[in-house]
Design a protein around this motif. Structure first.
Motif, PDB file in Angstrom:
ATOM      1  N   ARG A 141       4.599   6.276  -3.161  1.00 14.46           N
ATOM      2  CA  ARG A 141       3.974   7.075  -2.994  1.00 14.46           C
ATOM      3  C   ARG A 141       4.665   8.438  -2.302  1.00 14.46           C
ATOM      4  NH1 ARG A 141      -0.976   5.066   0.574  1.00 14.46           N
ATOM      5  NH2 ARG A 141      -1.192   7.235   0.749  1.00 14.46           N
ATOM      6  N   SER A 142       5.470   8.416  -1.479  1.00 14.91           N
ATOM      7  CA  SER A 142       6.186   9.311  -0.804  1.00 14.91           C
ATOM      8  C   SER A 142       7.173   9.995  -1.758  1.00 14.91           C
ATOM      9  CB  SER A 142       7.003   8.734   0.440  1.00 14.91           C
ATOM     10  OG  SER A 142       7.925   7.721   0.289  1.00 14.91           O
ATOM     11  N   SER A 143       7.644   9.311  -2.823  1.00  9.86           N
ATOM     12  CA  SER A 143       8.434  10.024  -3.756  1.00  9.86           C
ATOM     13  C   SER A 143       7.901  10.914  -4.771  1.00  9.86           C
ATOM     14  CB  SER A 143       9.458   8.965  -4.599  1.00  9.86           C
ATOM     15  OG  SER A 143       8.408   8.110  -5.312  1.00  9.86           O
ATOM     16  N   MET A 144       6.454  10.825  -4.635  1.00  5.79           N
ATOM     17  CA  MET A 144       5.791  11.728  -5.802  1.00  5.79           C
ATOM     18  C   MET A 144       5.712  13.240  -5.317  1.00  5.79           C
ATOM     19  SD  MET A 144       2.619   9.247  -7.164  1.00  5.79           S
ATOM     20  CE  MET A 144       1.870   9.503  -5.526  1.00  5.79           C
ATOM     21  N   ASP A 145       5.644  14.280  -6.142  1.00  7.32           N
ATOM     22  CA  ASP A 145       5.311  15.552  -6.009  1.00  7.32           C
ATOM     23  C   ASP A 145       4.222  16.156  -7.039  1.00  7.32           C
ATOM     24  OD1 ASP A 145       5.454  18.392  -6.018  1.00  7.32           O
ATOM     25  OD2 ASP A 145       7.491  18.637  -6.054  1.00  7.32           O
ATOM     26  N   ILE A 146       3.071  15.769  -6.278  1.00  7.03           N
ATOM     27  CA  ILE A 146       1.860  15.953  -7.014  1.00  7.03           C
ATOM     28  C   ILE A 146       1.694  17.384  -7.928  1.00  7.03           C
ATOM     29  CG2 ILE A 146      -0.673  15.702  -6.918  1.00  7.03           C
ATOM     30  CD1 ILE A 146       0.397  13.180  -6.666  1.00  7.03           C
ATOM     31  N   ARG A 147       1.907  18.345  -7.113  1.00  3.20           N
ATOM     32  CA  ARG A 147       1.867  19.788  -7.914  1.00  3.20           C
ATOM     33  C   ARG A 147       2.795  19.845  -8.899  1.00  3.20           C
ATOM     34  NH1 ARG A 147      -1.793  18.956  -4.383  1.00  3.20           N
ATOM     35  NH2 ARG A 147      -2.551  17.884  -6.421  1.00  3.20           N
ATOM     36  N   GLU A 148       3.947  19.330  -8.688  1.00  2.00           N
ATOM     37  CA  GLU A 148       4.959  19.620  -9.786  1.00  2.00           C
ATOM     38  C   GLU A 148       4.556  18.678 -11.099  1.00  2.00           C
ATOM     39  OE1 GLU A 148       8.571  20.990 -11.800  1.00  2.00           O
ATOM     40  OE2 GLU A 148       7.142  21.584 -10.117  1.00  2.00           O
ATOM     41  N   VAL A 159       6.975  12.341 -15.630  1.00  2.00           N
ATOM     42  CA  VAL A 159       6.928  13.125 -14.476  1.00  2.00           C
ATOM     43  C   VAL A 159       7.014  12.241 -13.399  1.00  2.00           C
ATOM     44  CG1 VAL A 159       6.139  15.171 -15.792  1.00  2.00           C
ATOM     45  CG2 VAL A 159       4.667  13.737 -14.523  1.00  2.00           C
ATOM     46  N   GLY A 160       7.280  11.129 -13.642  1.00  2.00           N
ATOM     47  CA  GLY A 160       7.328   9.876 -12.401  1.00  2.00           C
ATOM     48  C   GLY A 160       6.095   9.549 -11.871  1.00  2.00           C
ATOM     49  N   ILE A 161       5.227   9.635 -12.698  1.00  2.00           N
ATOM     50  CA  ILE A 161       3.680   9.198 -11.985  1.00  2.00           C
ATOM     51  C   ILE A 161       3.297   7.845 -12.771  1.00  2.00           C
ATOM     52  CG2 ILE A 161       1.284   9.891 -11.438  1.00  2.00           C
ATOM     53  CD1 ILE A 161       3.397  11.633 -10.022  1.00  2.00           C
ATOM     54  N   ARG A 162       3.164   6.845 -12.266  1.00  2.00           N
ATOM     55  CA  ARG A 162       3.000   5.543 -12.865  1.00  2.00           C
ATOM     56  C   ARG A 162       2.760   4.457 -11.860  1.00  2.00           C
ATOM     57  NH1 ARG A 162       7.596   3.015 -11.771  1.00  2.00           N
ATOM     58  NH2 ARG A 162       9.628   4.192 -11.760  1.00  2.00           N
ATOM     59  N   PRO A 163       2.108   3.497 -12.189  1.00  2.00           N
ATOM     60  CA  PRO A 163       1.909   2.249 -11.215  1.00  2.00           C
ATOM     61  C   PRO A 163       3.187   1.692 -10.715  1.00  2.00           C
ATOM     62  CG  PRO A 163       0.411   2.184 -13.394  1.00  2.00           C
ATOM     63  CD  PRO A 163       1.297   3.082 -13.617  1.00  2.00           C
ATOM     64  N   GLY A 164       3.606   1.448  -9.690  1.00  2.00           N
ATOM     65  CA  GLY A 164       4.446   0.789  -8.708  1.00  2.00           C
ATOM     66  C   GLY A 164       5.564   1.847  -8.166  1.00  2.00           C
ATOM     67  N   VAL A 165       5.399   3.098  -8.363  1.00  2.00           N
ATOM     68  CA  VAL A 165       6.268   4.268  -7.959  1.00  2.00           C
ATOM     69  C   VAL A 165       5.973   4.530  -6.154  1.00  2.00           C
ATOM     70  CG1 VAL A 165       4.593   6.234  -8.429  1.00  2.00           C
ATOM     71  CG2 VAL A 165       7.122   6.618  -8.201  1.00  2.00           C
ATOM     72  N   THR A 212       0.844  -1.165   0.183  1.00  2.28           N
ATOM     73  CA  THR A 212      -0.065   0.168  -0.069  1.00  2.28           C
ATOM     74  C   THR A 212       0.808   1.444  -0.155  1.00  2.28           C
ATOM     75  OG1 THR A 212      -0.178  -0.297   2.267  1.00  2.28           O
ATOM     76  CG2 THR A 212      -2.005  -1.037   1.169  1.00  2.28           C
ATOM     77  N   ARG A 213       2.136   1.010   0.186  1.00  2.32           N
ATOM     78  CA  ARG A 213       2.867   2.381   0.008  1.00  2.32           C
ATOM     79  C   ARG A 213       3.157   2.597  -1.330  1.00  2.32           C
ATOM     80  NH1 ARG A 213       8.192   0.873   3.096  1.00  2.32           N
ATOM     81  NH2 ARG A 213       8.727   3.024   2.726  1.00  2.32           N
ATOM     82  N   PHE A 214       2.809   1.824  -2.262  1.00  2.00           N
ATOM     83  CA  PHE A 214       3.165   2.251  -3.766  1.00  2.00           C
ATOM     84  C   PHE A 214       1.926   2.519  -4.364  1.00  2.00           C
ATOM     85  CE2 PHE A 214       6.332  -0.813  -2.022  1.00  2.00           C
ATOM     86  CZ  PHE A 214       7.434  -0.343  -2.709  1.00  2.00           C
ATOM     87  N   VAL A 215       1.869   3.325  -5.477  1.00  2.00           N
ATOM     88  CA  VAL A 215       0.782   3.457  -6.381  1.00  2.00           C
ATOM     89  C   VAL A 215       0.529   2.279  -7.253  1.00  2.00           C
ATOM     90  CG1 VAL A 215      -0.105   4.774  -8.475  1.00  2.00           C
ATOM     91  CG2 VAL A 215       1.336   5.848  -6.693  1.00  2.00           C
TER      92      VAL A 215
END
Length: 399
Positions: free
Chosen positions: A140-147, A132-138, A106-109
């Motif tokens: 969650r804490s490493s994502m910058d949603i706004r960027e 931009v780094g948004i994909r299944p398997g990334v 659950t820590r991953f997308v």
């Protein structure tokens, strides 16, 4: 959200219905007792919802007090399955290992859902998000949603607004497509009016700028009809944004070619199927590779896997290759003529949509198994086309 669903599934829950005139009173009593219920729906005098299995007995006296009829509709969750699992220790151990794995994952997308796109392909949005780094398997804490939102807007100009909402291990992407705007020249910038087509001028309505021709003159495509360079009373050159409507009589020729020998495609009734297992966006083929006959039409379907109503980062994609066969056939001259006329009408709408056709002369015939339809037109159209004045042009005129 995912953890909550799994917790409810492990504890067990039931779906109930309460029927009566005083369902609102029943809800108030439940709220006072602080009994958590969810997925509450009301339709006329019937209320449905879910409650944990241990809390369901507490609803009975409240229903009796409110004067509604309480009924158990469905039992869900692990406690109601324990009789079937009794004695199957290997299965229980496997389930325990599975749930430990599930909690850690659950820590991953797991999945990305896109809504709001009508003309922009979903694959294009998914590709831009992956860049931009948004994909299944990334993680969650490493994502910058706004960027990621900002960079996706820059990558796909057709998107006017985008929002990425993280719900558990699922990212919901909401897209608002930008309205198409025709390219225009800044009204404050200097510009000329040039001829979009060659023709003879019939009428000129000049709103700003210096006319270079008069009605009756012939102009060539690209010539300046109204100049944005004018002079004041003392002979000083001024740069303006020229504006005008210029109606001209133009001559156009449209030629349509239709070969008599044609090919159509029909289904053979045979279908080749292939399956893929997708895990975190990676695909594993579930078939032995072999060449598929051409031509074919591909039909793709993807079925996501879920446990206790929770979408997993696993799906099964099916591809059906519908095999086709080429059927050669030959037009008669009349059939070729009819098709050429249809194509000519389409071309007319594109060329003279904003004008008026004054004269149309059609000629056609066969030439080496090709029917050639030729349309010669005389039309009245607005040939005014804005063109920006470059600074070099103005400097040349000044000198």
């Amino acid at each position: 959200m995912i953890l909550l669903r799994l917790f409810r599934g492990l504890r067990g829950f039931v779906r109930f219905s309460a029927t009566g005139v005083f369902v609102e009173r029943f809800l108030n009593l439940v709220a006072r007792q602080r009994i958590p219920i969810w997925e509450v729906r009301r339709r006329e005098y019937t209320l449905t919802g879910c409650v944990s299995a241990s809390d369901y007995p507490r609803l009975r006296p409240l229903a009796k007090k409110a004067g509604v009829k309480l009924r158990l509709a469905e039992k869900r969750g692990a406690p109601f399955k324990k009789k079937k699992l009794r004695g199957r220790h290997g299965l229980l151990i496997g389930l325990a290992v599975f749930f430990v794995f599930l909690f850690s994952m659950t820590r991953f997308v797991w999945s990305i859902h896109i809504e709001g796109n009508e003309t922009i392909p979903q694959e294009a949005i998914l590709d831009a998000l992956e860049e931009v780094g948004i994909r299944p398997g990334v993680l969650r804490s490493s994502m910058d949603i706004r960027e990621a939102e900002r960079l996706t807007l820059l990558a796909i100009r057709e998107i006017g607004w985008i929002a990425l909402n993280l719900d558990g291990s699922t990212i919901h992407v909401i897209v608002n497509e930008a309205l198409p705007t025709p390219p225009v020249i800044d009204p404050g910038s200097p510009s000329n009016i040039v001829a979009a087509r060659s023709g003879q001028l019939l009428e000129m309505r000049v709103y700003a700028g210096q006319p270079m021709f008069t009605a009756g003159d012939a102009v060539l495509e690209g010539e300046v009809i109204v100049s944005g360079i004018t002079q004041d009373s003392v002979g000083q050159n001024l740069l303006r944004h020229a504006r005008a409507d210029v109606i001209a009589q133009v001559s156009e020729v449209v030629e349509i070619r239709v070969p008599l020998d044609q090919t159509r495609y029909e289904r053979t009734g045979r279908t080749a199927r292939r399956g893929y297992l997708r895990v975190f966006g990676f695909e594993a083929p579930m078939f032995f590779p072999r060449e598929i006959e051409r031509p074919y039409i591909i039909d793709r379907t993807e079925t996501p896997w879920a446990v206790l109503g929770v979408d997993l980062p696993v799906s099964h994609r099916r591809e059906s290759y519908i095999l086709m066969q080429e059927i050669p056939f030959r037009y008669t001259e009349e059939q070729a003529r009819a098709r050429a006329l249809r194509e000519l009408e389409t071309a007319e709408q594109a060329k003279f949509a904003a004008g008026e056709i004054i004269q149309r002369t059609l000629t056609g015939g066969l030439a080496e198994d090709v029917f050639i339809l030729r349309g010669e037109y005389i039309a009245h159209v607005n040939i005014a086309k804005p063109q920006a004045i470059l600074m070099g042009e103005s400097e040349t005129v000044d000198n």
